[in-house]
Scaffold this active site. Structure first.
Site, short mmCIF file in Angstrom:
data_model
loop_
_atom_site.label_atom_id
_atom_site.label_comp_id
_atom_site.label_asym_id
_atom_site.label_seq_id
_atom_site.Cartn_x
_atom_site.Cartn_y
_atom_site.Cartn_z
N ARG A 224 0.98 -1.03 -0.18
CA ARG A 224 -0.03 0.06 -0.08
C ARG A 224 1.06 1.39 -0.14
O ARG A 224 1.89 1.18 0.47
CB ARG A 224 -0.84 0.14 1.16
CG ARG A 224 -2.01 -0.74 1.11
CD ARG A 224 -3.19 -0.42 0.14
NE ARG A 224 -4.37 -1.22 0.13
CZ ARG A 224 -4.39 -2.33 -0.67
NH1 ARG A 224 -3.62 -2.77 -1.62
NH2 ARG A 224 -5.41 -3.20 -0.72
N HIS A 272 -1.33 0.42 -9.49
CA HIS A 272 -2.01 -0.43 -8.78
C HIS A 272 -2.73 -1.31 -9.44
O HIS A 272 -3.96 -1.75 -9.40
CB HIS A 272 -2.96 0.37 -7.87
CG HIS A 272 -3.50 -0.42 -6.66
ND1 HIS A 272 -3.97 0.05 -5.37
CD2 HIS A 272 -3.62 -1.70 -6.40
CE1 HIS A 272 -3.97 -0.69 -4.45
NE2 HIS A 272 -3.95 -1.92 -5.06
P1 NDP Z 1 -1.74 -11.63 4.24
O1 NDP Z 1 -2.48 -11.17 5.34
O2 NDP Z 1 -1.93 -13.15 3.85
O3 NDP Z 1 -0.11 -11.34 4.95
C1 NDP Z 1 0.22 -10.31 5.66
C2 NDP Z 1 1.79 -10.49 6.19
O4 NDP Z 1 2.16 -9.30 6.46
C3 NDP Z 1 1.85 -11.52 7.10
O5 NDP Z 1 2.99 -12.34 7.03
C4 NDP Z 1 1.95 -10.74 8.52
O6 NDP Z 1 2.61 -11.54 9.48
C5 NDP Z 1 2.75 -9.67 7.86
N1 NDP Z 1 2.59 -8.44 8.58
C6 NDP Z 1 1.32 -7.87 9.11
N2 NDP Z 1 1.65 -6.83 9.92
C7 NDP Z 1 2.82 -6.65 10.26
C8 NDP Z 1 3.97 -5.96 11.07
N3 NDP Z 1 3.39 -5.14 11.81
N4 NDP Z 1 5.03 -6.47 11.25
C9 NDP Z 1 5.69 -7.33 10.35
N5 NDP Z 1 4.65 -8.25 9.42
C10 NDP Z 1 3.52 -7.62 9.42
O7 NDP Z 1 -1.69 -10.74 3.04
P2 NDP Z 1 -1.72 -11.02 1.72
O8 NDP Z 1 -0.41 -11.58 1.36
O9 NDP Z 1 -2.90 -11.65 1.12
O10 NDP Z 1 -1.38 -9.54 0.91
C11 NDP Z 1 -0.74 -8.49 1.54
C12 NDP Z 1 -1.02 -7.16 1.08
O11 NDP Z 1 -0.60 -7.06 -0.32
C13 NDP Z 1 -2.39 -6.81 1.16
O12 NDP Z 1 -2.95 -6.40 2.55
C14 NDP Z 1 -2.39 -5.71 0.19
O13 NDP Z 1 -2.27 -4.33 0.91
C15 NDP Z 1 -1.47 -5.88 -0.76
N6 NDP Z 1 -1.97 -6.24 -2.15
C16 NDP Z 1 -1.67 -5.14 -3.08
C17 NDP Z 1 -1.95 -5.67 -4.43
C18 NDP Z 1 -1.63 -4.71 -5.50
O14 NDP Z 1 -2.12 -4.87 -6.62
N7 NDP Z 1 -0.78 -3.81 -5.41
C19 NDP Z 1 -2.82 -6.81 -4.91
C20 NDP Z 1 -3.17 -7.76 -3.55
C21 NDP Z 1 -2.68 -7.21 -2.25
P3 NDP Z 1 2.23 -12.91 10.25
O15 NDP Z 1 2.26 -13.70 9.18
O16 NDP Z 1 3.21 -12.82 11.56
O17 NDP Z 1 0.80 -12.51 10.42
C1 OXD Z 2 -5.66 -5.18 -3.23
C2 OXD Z 2 -6.20 -6.08 -4.27
O1 OXD Z 2 -5.70 -5.35 -2.25
O2 OXD Z 2 -5.94 -5.46 -5.50
O3 OXD Z 2 -4.78 -4.15 -3.43
O4 OXD Z 2 -6.45 -7.17 -3.75
#
Ligand code: NDP
Ligand code: OXD
Length: 309
Positions: A224, A272
């Site tokens: 993000r 994005h």
């Molecule tokens: P998940 O919820 O599966 O994974 C999130 C990861 O982030 C976990 O490993 C979690 O740790 C870690 N995390 C969260 N908070 C912290 C913190 N404070 N410190 C360290 N690690 C942290 O999410 P996804 O993999 O499904 O998606 C990740 C993000 O990707 C989405 O939230 C979105 O913002 C972004 N995204 C962007 C897209 C784009 O087109 N640009 C498309 C899709 C997603 P733990 O494993 O310990 O819980």
């Molecule tokens: C996001 C998505 O979370 O596109 O950005 O899935």
């Protein structure tokens, strides 16, 4: 009972078709819906206006169209007690693997430098580095970060990951928590941010984080826009501390016309689109979860709103 669908206008038909195939008995109403609010049992939405979901007294679950749920968690008037489910579906994961691979290889193989050389008609080789010598660090070892890491490992990159809780993953050097952040950054030549946006991760990529990276490191920011302190990134690009960046997400989207990132010679940017939810595979995931709820089973991928992801 019905499902309320709020998606980009140009994707409405694809979603309707996919949902009808997986949920033949469900009535689907596209946003904006002016009918009886009591009819709505499920919402499948991206960025509904603040407080909008409170209108539906029989709402049983809110499904996010995207993996991130910050567009919902940031609504102080989200209906209480209604579970929020993030998007986990194979099409979204596959798209993210592609993008991470593309971006990592772009930096690993100096493609920005070669593009600049091409414009200047310069024929000059840059010494190649073996993938095994290239340290990629992935912030966020969740669904998407882990899938990207596994692919990079298969190409022999030296991969580390950083998460909130401790992890053990074959082939990945795992760091976690605040104490693990700076050691993780110090060994990272190409940094991939795939964190969710939460109060803890807002602004995490700031001057301190950039200066902890090896000089000339590359940044791939696809979680993000709120993760990045944009002035700090510009300064780090200016000084060469960050050698190049691939940016897909920004604090303000669409990126304002006067943003210096548009024309920065060391930046590749996309609007994005690192990955997108694919209606066919996503509708199947949503339908399976609705069936689970109806059968009295727990929902998969429900988020913890307190934690923010
Ligand atoms: P998940 O919820 O599966 O994974 C999130 C990861 O982030 C976990 O490993 C979690 O740790 C870690 N995390 C969260 N908070 C912290 C913190 N404070 N410190 C360290 N690690 C942290 O999410 P996804 O993999 O499904 O998606 C990740 C993000 O990707 C989405 O939230 C979105 O913002 C972004 N995204 C962007 C897209 C784009 O087109 N640009 C498309 C899709 C997603 P733990 O494993 O310990 O819980
Ligand atoms: C996001 C998505 O979370 O596109 O950005 O899935």
């Amino acid at each position: 009972m019905a499902l309320l669908l709020k998606v980009d206008i140009d994707r409405g038909d694809a979603w309707q078709k996919a949902l009808r195939a997986c949920l033949p008995d469900m009535t689907i109403h596209e946003w904006p819906y002016d009918g009886d609010p009591a009819e709505i049992e499920f919402a499948l939405v991206w960025a509904p206006p603040r407080g909008a979901l409170r209108r539906y007294p029989n709402l049983r679950a809110i499904f996010s169209i995207g993996a991130g749920i910050d567009h919902l968690a940031s609504d102080p008037e989200l209906p209480e007690g209604v579970p929020v489910v993030r998007m986990v579906e194979p099409g979204l994961t596959a798209g993210m693997i592609e993008y991470v691979l593309l971006a990592v290889l772009t930096h690993h193989r100096f493609m920005l430098d070669y593009a600049a050389q091409q414009r200047a008609r310069i024929w000059r080789e840059i010494s190649q580095i073996a993938a095994s010598q290239r340290r990629v660090g992935i912030m966020g070892l969740g669904v998407l970060g882990s899938a990207a890491a596994d692919t990079l490992i298969r190409l022999d990159f030296d991969v580390a990951g950083w998460s909130r809780s401790p992890k053990e993953r074959t082939g990945i050097t795992c760091f976690h928590g605040r104490d693990g952040l700076f050691p993780f950054l110090a060994r990272t030549d190409i940094l991939v941010c795939l964190l969710p946006l939460t109060p803890e991760t807002d602004g995490i990529l700031d001057a301190r984080a950039f200066s902890a990276l090896p000089s000339g490191a590359a940044l791939i920011s696809i979680g993000r826009g709120g993760h990045v302190v944009e002035e700090d990134l510009l300064a780090a690009l200016e000084s060469g501390q960050i050698g190049s960046a691939t940016l897909d997400v920004f604090r303000q989207e669409p990126l304002p016309e006067d943003s210096p990132f548009w024309t920065h010679p060391r930046v590749i940017l996309t609007p994005h689109v690192a990955s997108m939810t694919i209606p066919d595979s996503a509708a199947a995931a949503v339908a399976a979860n609705i069936r689970r709820l109806r059968a009295g089973q727990p929902l998969e991928n429900a988020v913890d709103l307190q934690r923010g992801y």
